[in-house]
Design an enzyme around this catalytic site. Structure first.
Site, mmCIF file in Angstrom:
data_model
loop_
_atom_site.group_PDB
_atom_site.id
_atom_site.type_symbol
_atom_site.label_atom_id
_atom_site.label_comp_id
_atom_site.label_asym_id
_atom_site.label_seq_id
_atom_site.Cartn_x
_atom_site.Cartn_y
_atom_site.Cartn_z
ATOM 1 N N HIS A 40 25.186 -24.480 13.403
ATOM 2 C CA HIS A 40 26.239 -24.010 14.287
ATOM 3 C C HIS A 40 25.641 -23.199 15.428
ATOM 4 O O HIS A 40 24.608 -22.562 15.287
ATOM 5 C CB HIS A 40 27.290 -23.188 13.529
ATOM 6 C CG HIS A 40 26.756 -22.016 12.767
ATOM 7 N ND1 HIS A 40 26.043 -22.157 11.581
ATOM 8 C CD2 HIS A 40 26.828 -20.690 12.995
ATOM 9 C CE1 HIS A 40 25.720 -20.967 11.127
ATOM 10 N NE2 HIS A 40 26.172 -20.047 11.974
ATOM 11 N N HIS A 64 26.464 -20.263 18.331
ATOM 12 C CA HIS A 64 27.327 -19.147 18.691
ATOM 13 C C HIS A 64 27.392 -19.112 20.215
ATOM 14 O O HIS A 64 26.349 -19.067 20.875
ATOM 15 C CB HIS A 64 26.737 -17.808 18.219
ATOM 16 C CG HIS A 64 26.599 -17.683 16.744
ATOM 17 N ND1 HIS A 64 27.483 -16.961 15.974
ATOM 18 C CD2 HIS A 64 25.669 -18.177 15.886
ATOM 19 C CE1 HIS A 64 27.097 -17.017 14.708
ATOM 20 N NE2 HIS A 64 25.997 -17.754 14.634
#
Length: 144
Positions: free
Chosen positions: A130, A132
């Site tokens: 992932h 950010h």
């Protein structure tokens, strides 16, 4: 320096490090992550962007006024950036493009940061790659 603020920062950092180490211990179980549950709509989230391959949603513990997580909808072995293989190049590009779209939607296109935490020492707490997207305030350097 504000001593109470410094102590909170140290405690927060220690908790983050402990969480990352605990998450690393379960990285290869193959079970669903919290992100898999968000993708399946089993856990509610505040979705900012979605297409056929990528989902972006607000972080529940924001570190900036804008803090959005961008994830691939299919993990395909991509638990962290260190697991990337040539077959992942397309999704990696899609994730970066989605980060740019998120920054535009959130009104921070003129200044934002994209971060990938990798492994326990990088304080990765969910083993589903992932990004950010952080913005809405002045970023500092060095970051960590």
């Amino acid at each position: 320096m504000d001593t109470a603020r410094f102590v909170r920062h140290i405690a927060s950092s220690t908790n983050e490090e402990a969480a990352a180490k605990a998450a690393a211990a379960t990285t290869d179980t193959g079970g669903p992550t919290i992100f898999d549950k968000i993708i399946a709509k089993g856990i509610p989230s505040s979705i900012v962007y979605e297409d056929e391959n990528v989902l972006a949603f607000r972080d529940i513990n924001p570190q900036a006024p804008v803090h959005v997580l961008v994830i691939p909808k299919v993990r395909d072995g991509l638990t962290g950036l260190n697991k990337a293989e040539p077959r992942h190049t397309e999704i990696l590009g899609q994730l970066l493009y989605a980060a740019k779209v998120v920054a535009e939607k959130e009104g921070v296109a003129n200044g934002y940061r994209v971060v990938i935490n990798n492994g326990a020492e990088g304080c990765q707490s969910v083993y589903h790659l992932h990004l950010h997207v952080l913005g809405g305030r002045q970023m500092k350097w060095p970051p960590g």
